[in-house]
Motif scaffolding. Structure first.
Motif, PDB file in Angstrom:
ATOM      1  N   LEU A 107       0.857  -1.183   0.000  1.00 32.96           N
ATOM      2  CA  LEU A 107       0.000   0.000   0.000  1.00 32.96           C
ATOM      3  C   LEU A 107       0.889   1.228   0.000  1.00 32.96           C
ATOM      4  CD1 LEU A 107      -2.899   1.229   0.330  1.00 32.96           C
ATOM      5  CD2 LEU A 107      -2.459   1.218   2.801  1.00 32.96           C
ATOM      6  N   ILE A 108       0.611   2.173  -0.891  1.00 34.04           N
ATOM      7  CA  ILE A 108       1.353   3.431  -0.954  1.00 34.04           C
ATOM      8  C   ILE A 108       0.414   4.561  -0.560  1.00 34.04           C
ATOM      9  CG2 ILE A 108       2.655   5.035  -2.409  1.00 34.04           C
ATOM     10  CD1 ILE A 108       3.421   2.647  -4.166  1.00 34.04           C
ATOM     11  N   ILE A 109       0.810   5.319   0.429  1.00 39.49           N
ATOM     12  CA  ILE A 109      -0.001   6.444   0.908  1.00 39.49           C
ATOM     13  C   ILE A 109       0.799   7.726   0.772  1.00 39.49           C
ATOM     14  CG2 ILE A 109      -1.162   7.489   2.891  1.00 39.49           C
ATOM     15  CD1 ILE A 109      -1.586   4.679   4.012  1.00 39.49           C
ATOM     16  N   LYS A 110       0.181   8.714   0.148  1.00 44.35           N
ATOM     17  CA  LYS A 110       0.744  10.058   0.134  1.00 44.35           C
ATOM     18  C   LYS A 110      -0.405  11.034   0.350  1.00 44.35           C
ATOM     19  CE  LYS A 110       3.728  13.357  -2.200  1.00 44.35           C
ATOM     20  NZ  LYS A 110       4.541  13.689  -3.397  1.00 44.35           N
ATOM     21  N   ASP A 111      -0.465  11.584   1.529  1.00 42.58           N
ATOM     22  CA  ASP A 111      -1.552  12.472   1.931  1.00 42.58           C
ATOM     23  C   ASP A 111      -0.945  13.761   2.463  1.00 42.58           C
ATOM     24  OD1 ASP A 111      -3.731  13.771   2.976  1.00 42.58           O
ATOM     25  OD2 ASP A 111      -4.238  12.225   4.446  1.00 42.58           O
ATOM     26  N   GLU A 112      -0.961  14.787   1.643  1.00 44.79           N
ATOM     27  CA  GLU A 112      -0.310  16.050   2.016  1.00 44.79           C
ATOM     28  C   GLU A 112      -1.054  16.786   3.128  1.00 44.79           C
ATOM     29  OE1 GLU A 112       0.263  18.241  -1.599  1.00 44.79           O
ATOM     30  OE2 GLU A 112       1.824  16.864  -2.337  1.00 44.79           O
ATOM     31  N   SER A 113      -2.277  16.348   3.437  1.00 43.19           N
ATOM     32  CA  SER A 113      -3.023  16.969   4.537  1.00 43.19           C
ATOM     33  C   SER A 113      -3.002  16.095   5.793  1.00 43.19           C
ATOM     34  CB  SER A 113      -4.477  17.226   4.119  1.00 43.19           C
ATOM     35  OG  SER A 113      -5.153  16.001   3.894  1.00 43.19           O
TER      36      SER A 113
END
Length: 233
Positions: A166-172
């Motif tokens: 799983l790849i997560i990129k959440d700028e918030s």
């Protein structure tokens, strides 16, 4: 376990508990999630006592020695992480199941009693339910991975199926704004650190909020805990 991360997550959950009908799943689910994060936060604060040999001897056992402390802390942190994960998952699972039950009919079955993953897939399939078509493929993959992670509990934390990523990129994100790769490796323990665990939970919470926003305001879905007196204390 990072107390500051937990506090930010706690504040986020509290800020999202805004639905006006406190008996609806859109209120109780978010509030119940908030309480589980709060419980974890309390546990982390209280766990600091485990570093104090005098506290341990007085409140647990006179037989405890200094060299036991590290094992006690590791075991305790593992316990509270597992308890937090499982209760959080139960709350989310119930939420998805109650929505599925509300919108299905005799000719269109959405809820799958054998798999919450299948229920979620049915709920987000246009032919089954037209409300949640804006749930993205990335969000579906998030929920699928979440279920894979849950299933490792049947094997004492080991991934019995093929490798998953799983790849997560959440700028918030209030946990981690940078791209994070989380892996489950076949025949290996999941070994998620607290940061990764909280990051996944944050994404699931945001997914639930998105799902809630697609439910028509007038559709009242009474939470199963209402008659147990959830809002009476």
């Amino acid at each position: 376990m990072n107390k500051e991360e937990l506090l930010r997550f706690l504040k986020l959950a509290n800020s999202l508990d805004t639905f006006s009908n406190i008996d609806d799943i859109r209120s109780i689910t978010i509030n119940a999630i908030f309480k589980q994060i709060e419980n974890l936060y309390f546990s982390v604060i209280l766990s600091k006592n485990l570093n104090d040999i005098e506290f341990l001897k007085k409140n647990i056992s006179e037989k405890i020695e200094e060299n036991y402390i590290n094992d006690i802390i590791i075991n305790y942190e593992g316990f509270i992480k597992d308890a937090f994960f499982m209760k959080f998952f139960m709350i989310v699972e119930n939420h998805i199941n109650q929505i599925a039950e509300f919108y299905e009919n005799s000719n269109n079955k959405i809820k799958d009693f054998s798999s919450i993953q299948n229920t979620f897939e049915n709920l987000t399939t246009p032919k089954k339910c037209s409300l949640f078509t804006e749930i993205s493929q990335k969000e579906k993959e998030l929920f699928k991975f979440y279920c894979y992670l849950r299933n490792t509990n049947h094997k004492l934390g080991f991934q019995s199926k093929s490798n998953k990523e799983l790849i997560i990129k959440d700028e918030s994100s209030v946990i981690n704004i940078y791209e994070t790769k989380i892996n489950l490796l076949k025949d290996c323990p999941n070994n998620l650190n607290t940061n990764s665990l909280l990051l996944i939970k944050e994404q699931i919470l945001k997914l639930i909020i998105k799902i809630n926003s697609k439910i028509p305001e007038q559709d009242y879905i009474e939470h199963i805990l209402v008659h147990a007196g959830y809002n009476n204390h």
